[in-house]
Design a protein around this motif. Sequence first.
Motif, PDB file in Angstrom:
ATOM      1  N   ARG A  20       0.804  -1.357  -0.027  1.00 17.06           N
ATOM      2  CA  ARG A  20      -0.147   0.011  -0.068  1.00 17.06           C
ATOM      3  C   ARG A  20       0.897   1.132  -0.165  1.00 17.06           C
ATOM      4  O   ARG A  20       1.862   1.233   0.683  1.00 17.06           O
ATOM      5  CB  ARG A  20      -0.872  -0.090   1.139  1.00 17.06           C
ATOM      6  N   ILE A  21       0.508   2.252  -0.951  1.00 16.07           N
ATOM      7  CA  ILE A  21       1.233   3.564  -0.755  1.00 16.07           C
ATOM      8  C   ILE A  21       0.108   4.644  -0.345  1.00 16.07           C
ATOM      9  O   ILE A  21      -0.959   4.303  -0.705  1.00 16.07           O
ATOM     10  CB  ILE A  21       1.743   3.728  -2.119  1.00 16.07           C
ATOM     11  N   SER A  45      -4.979   6.592  -1.071  1.00 16.63           N
ATOM     12  CA  SER A  45      -4.308   5.437  -0.584  1.00 16.63           C
ATOM     13  C   SER A  45      -4.645   4.284  -1.752  1.00 16.63           C
ATOM     14  O   SER A  45      -5.747   4.443  -2.077  1.00 16.63           O
ATOM     15  CB  SER A  45      -4.989   4.701   0.855  1.00 16.63           C
ATOM     16  N   ARG A  51      -3.811   0.418  -2.702  1.00 19.04           N
ATOM     17  CA  ARG A  51      -3.385  -1.033  -2.259  1.00 19.04           C
ATOM     18  C   ARG A  51      -3.730  -2.125  -3.491  1.00 19.04           C
ATOM     19  O   ARG A  51      -4.262  -2.110  -4.186  1.00 19.04           O
ATOM     20  CB  ARG A  51      -4.068  -1.369  -1.321  1.00 19.04           C
ATOM     21  N   LEU A  61      -2.457  -9.902   2.040  1.00 19.56           N
ATOM     22  CA  LEU A  61      -2.038  -9.565   3.243  1.00 19.56           C
ATOM     23  C   LEU A  61      -0.865  -8.312   3.018  1.00 19.56           C
ATOM     24  O   LEU A  61       0.315  -8.818   2.303  1.00 19.56           O
ATOM     25  CB  LEU A  61      -1.505 -10.619   4.011  1.00 19.56           C
ATOM     26  N   ARG A 101       3.189   1.625   3.298  1.00 19.99           N
ATOM     27  CA  ARG A 101       2.344   1.726   4.518  1.00 19.99           C
ATOM     28  C   ARG A 101       1.670   0.534   4.853  1.00 19.99           C
ATOM     29  O   ARG A 101       1.588  -0.413   4.214  1.00 19.99           O
ATOM     30  CB  ARG A 101       1.309   3.029   4.154  1.00 19.99           C
ATOM     31  N   GLY A 154      -1.131  -1.619   6.874  1.00 20.14           N
ATOM     32  CA  GLY A 154      -2.695  -1.785   6.776  1.00 20.14           C
ATOM     33  C   GLY A 154      -3.361  -2.198   5.423  1.00 20.14           C
ATOM     34  O   GLY A 154      -2.659  -2.267   4.542  1.00 20.14           O
ATOM     35  N   GLU A 194      -6.385   5.004   6.848  1.00 19.45           N
ATOM     36  CA  GLU A 194      -5.323   4.443   5.913  1.00 19.45           C
ATOM     37  C   GLU A 194      -4.365   5.641   5.315  1.00 19.45           C
ATOM     38  O   GLU A 194      -3.452   5.391   4.844  1.00 19.45           O
ATOM     39  CB  GLU A 194      -6.039   3.589   5.041  1.00 19.45           C
ATOM     40  N   THR A 195      -5.270   6.815   5.048  1.00 18.19           N
ATOM     41  CA  THR A 195      -4.521   7.862   4.632  1.00 18.19           C
ATOM     42  C   THR A 195      -3.283   8.648   5.565  1.00 18.19           C
ATOM     43  O   THR A 195      -2.764   9.359   5.369  1.00 18.19           O
ATOM     44  CB  THR A 195      -5.365   8.911   4.004  1.00 18.19           C
ATOM     45  N   ILE A 201      -1.993   1.676  12.921  1.00 20.66           N
ATOM     46  CA  ILE A 201      -3.003   0.643  12.831  1.00 20.66           C
ATOM     47  C   ILE A 201      -2.613  -0.669  13.529  1.00 20.66           C
ATOM     48  O   ILE A 201      -1.677  -1.354  12.867  1.00 20.66           O
ATOM     49  CB  ILE A 201      -3.639   0.627  11.309  1.00 20.66           C
ATOM     50  N   LYS A 237      -8.980  -8.574  11.558  1.00 21.88           N
ATOM     51  CA  LYS A 237      -8.996  -8.416  10.339  1.00 21.88           C
ATOM     52  C   LYS A 237      -7.859  -9.139   9.767  1.00 21.88           C
ATOM     53  O   LYS A 237      -6.734  -9.137   9.863  1.00 21.88           O
ATOM     54  CB  LYS A 237      -8.659  -6.973   9.915  1.00 21.88           C
ATOM     55  N   GLY A 242      -7.427 -10.275   5.993  1.00 29.65           N
ATOM     56  CA  GLY A 242      -8.142 -10.445   4.485  1.00 29.65           C
ATOM     57  C   GLY A 242      -7.879 -11.739   3.879  1.00 29.65           C
ATOM     58  O   GLY A 242      -8.109 -12.003   2.620  1.00 29.65           O
ATOM     59  N   ARG A 243      -6.955 -12.545   4.319  1.00 27.84           N
ATOM     60  CA  ARG A 243      -6.286 -13.595   3.416  1.00 27.84           C
ATOM     61  C   ARG A 243      -7.239 -14.842   2.969  1.00 27.84           C
ATOM     62  O   ARG A 243      -7.814 -14.897   1.742  1.00 27.84           O
ATOM     63  CB  ARG A 243      -5.210 -14.219   3.863  1.00 27.84           C
TER      64      ARG A 243
END
Lengths: 238, 844
Positions: free
Chosen positions: A169-170, A176, A178, A201, A236, A238, B535-536, B555, B743, B745-746
Amino acid sequence: MNFSLSRATLVAEADLVGIAGERAVCDRRGVLYFPDLRLLAVSDLHLEKGSSFARRGALIPPYDTGATLLQLQSVITDYQPRIVVSLGDSFHDGGGAERMHQSFREQLEAMMAARDWFWVAGNHDPDAPADLPGDTVKELAIGSLVFRHEPSKIRIEGEISGHLHPCARIVQRGRSVRRRCFAADGGRMIMPAFGAYTGSLNVLDRAYAGLFRLETLVAYMLGAERIFAISGSMLRPG
Amino acid sequence: MTEQPRLAEENAAVLLPEPFVRWFAAKGWSPRAHQLDLLAKARAGQSVLLIAPTGAGKTLAGFLPSLTELANRPKRKPGQAHRGIHTLYISPLKALAVDIERNLGKPVEEIGLPLTIETRTGDTPSHKRQRQKLAPPDILLTTPEQLALLIASNDAKRFFEDLRYVVLDELHSLVISKRGHLLALGLARLRAFVPDLQTIGLSATVAEPDELRRWLVEQNQPEGSKSPDMAGLITVVGGAKPDISILDSQERVPWSGHSARYAIPEIYEAIRKHRTTLLFVNTRSQAELLFQELWRANEDSLPIALHHGSLDVGQRRRVEKAMADNALRAIVATSTLDLGIDWGDVDLVVHVGAPKGASRLAQRIGRANHRMDEPSKAILIPANRFEVLECRAALDANYLGAQDTPPLIKGALDVLSQHVLGVACGGPFDADLLFEEVRRAAPYAGLDRETFDRVIDFVATGGYALRNYERYARIRRNKDGLWRISHPSVAQQYRLNVGTIVEMPELNVRYVRQGRGMAGRGGPVLGKIEEYFAETLRPGDNFLFAGKVLRFEGIRENECVVSNGAGANIIVPSYAGGKFPLSTYLAEQVRGMLADSDRWKLLPEQVADWLRIQEDKSVLPKRGELLVETFPRGNRHYMVAYPFEGRLAHQTLGMLLTRRLERAHARPLGFVATDYSLAVWALDDMAALFKARKPSLGQLFDEDMLGDDLEDWLNESWMLKRTFRTCAVIAGLIEKRFPGQEKSGRQVTVSADLIYDVLRSHEPDHILLQATRTDASAGLLDVSRLGEMLSRVRGRIMHKHLDQISPLAVPVMLEIGKESVNGGANDTLLMEAADLVEEAMGRS
């Protein structure tokens, strides 16, 4: 070298990534191709994930296997590899190959014909897929490369693995982005998951702790038309 | 009301049992005419809609038929079986149910009525729920979701067999959402159990009362049925006219923005001069900002509190309690406080920002005063110049009593899917009978059999053309022709996923001590923040939340870890929800005001002046016209249009116009939309294109953009993905994500986005995609409104080419750069990031 024109354009010299001395193309569709070996690696197909969920009452669309095979077909047509290595979790569960619709099975078998095909055992599919050709192996060593499903705790130079479904992710201009990615540090690589229903992930998650040399970590993020190489320091969590 | 007191007394004596008459007398009150009227209608077997302003004794009116009936009911003898629920009360808010329990308990106790009142909400402990099943209370206060759960249990029929009344509070707010659809289907089910059930709807004033009257009773009744297809109507006219004013500020009203920072000293003065002030804003971000600014001005340290939906529940309850105890001087709130909860002694409502709708303004001002005979006092604070026009229009509408509540929409298919599964969980059903039953609910009155059968197919096997899942069916039709769930686990799954409220993914905001960083543990949770905002953030960023400046640490799983922050560059969280678009009615009024210079006298001088200069430098559109200005600026060319159709419709229009301009090789670079206007900028001269008719302005704005262009864009749109996720969760295709669930996600979950992509390319006509498109057209995209606008202005587009920016264009031009344009372009951002790396590495 005897590449057809289309393949030659796919393998531009500048896009090659070095892993333990071997050179590979990170394709934006999520496969890795070694032109010198004519070897194509793909990871975490998770075929029949849809029906695996349906079995437990979540009736998500039964089109994932078809979508995944179609995409696989397109890379195989483009590269015409001599060897294909599926890096494990090829089926979402042990019964996946049996549940697969006959038409999909035929499509897969046609792709496998006239080339060496290796099923690396994964945690979802430790046994050979039922009634399908190809060799099932725990791991596979070719030249200076080692193909396995799970990245090993003790570092092996030249290891290509999957299992973790890396994404990166950037944040750029307050937004953002991903994407799935290949994660590599020059010595080892973890491939993105290829299946249509596979999640991902972040490479900065603690599940990856100790796997990479952080100073040389690069995430090759999958774009709509090309790959974007992003250095570890830009990423980043998350 | 005009009714003679004597008559009322006589009516009371006839209708009210003796203890009630005594109670009213002891209190020194007499029953109000509408209360008795409602009682009389209910006695006659009618369902009733009561429309009344706050403070009219609506709640007591709604319960009088039940209370008087229960007062006369013979006592249950020992050993006799427990009776079922007598009255079901349904409200949109848990807090409201709790509030009613308190307010109703008092008269019941004072009159000495032998009856039990209990609540049942998501917070009710399971032992109490069990007990309620065995020994039901006489009056059960609950929410639409709980009703759905009760219906889906196999003893539902017994539980409800004695049901007489369903009281529906805040009906105007319930019916406009998917919760309303779920509730309507629930009511239809209850009627199947108890055919002579009566409903009593309590509502604020709405534009179309008949829609609500139909909603309350059976539609598509069998031929020969004598019962009316509308509920009876009782309307209580509002008491004193509210005293509303627009702040005529000494300061300069800004061109754009939503903060109203310029007015803070004047707002603070108003708070000081009143006992308790309720300050309404439209978004949570505005609430945070206003709260911060007020405390900066708060030299007297007045108790000023903050209340919005993202804050921790505990904190919200504390604020509510302080409010009820009159311990606060001011409270900054969003729509969480819109509904009819009884608050303390509010004597002033301040509305910061334009109210966006005339009915919304009326309902919010209604909060100010619970004694309906005294005028409520309110001040509107426009945040920018266009909002001055909008506030003026809303104020005029309020005096005229104009209403602009949205029309009801057709019942959603995802909700119907959930209901069908719920019915099956309650017991076997016959598809023909269920179809008839569903069509008796007003939102589904027009449902056709083919669609219904597709819904059943979807519930059973997913409804896919590739019929792969027969063996995994959730419901099956047996030899007797009845549908049954195939396994008890289906019912379990249903219970976990019931309801129609699907939140955006959110993270808990966890506070840790400063300097501990991510290692810090165990601090309090301050509330929730939307994941995409968190996330930002970069570690070390400061942002405003819960009235505090917080430092973002990182996070961790489902938590956003923060510590005390400080500094100058404070980010205000942006939230996806909570922004209302300008109502059609107000938009029409604002357009009218622009066209009519006589009405500018009512506007503050600086705003009237602005319009005069616009007339001088450019032009003002006449009523029914669409003004489009073009002008060059810097090395770009701008086009600004003024449809006044609300931000959502403008965003959709902007997306479609840029697509068309791209095809016309105008090389558009971006657009920005506000509630009032829309600006598009391009490298090429758009005015020259229009002149050469390549395309003409009329062609550019042709309605046919709602065909293929819309379809193409929709398919890639993030908005459609977000809408799909909601539909998929409601329809039971994917499971809700619960707070506290890790969380990961996988492998555990499949993301809705991936399912959407696969389904769209393989079965674009699937019923869930159909439901998604319908939702998006009405909701995030506001396509219907855009369509109406395009057809209205056909042949009436006024093009004005200018050498420079016009006064009217300034507000939207100032928004450029402030708001990012959503959509495509993500790869451009990746490219930038990759280039940065190459630059740093000296490779290019």
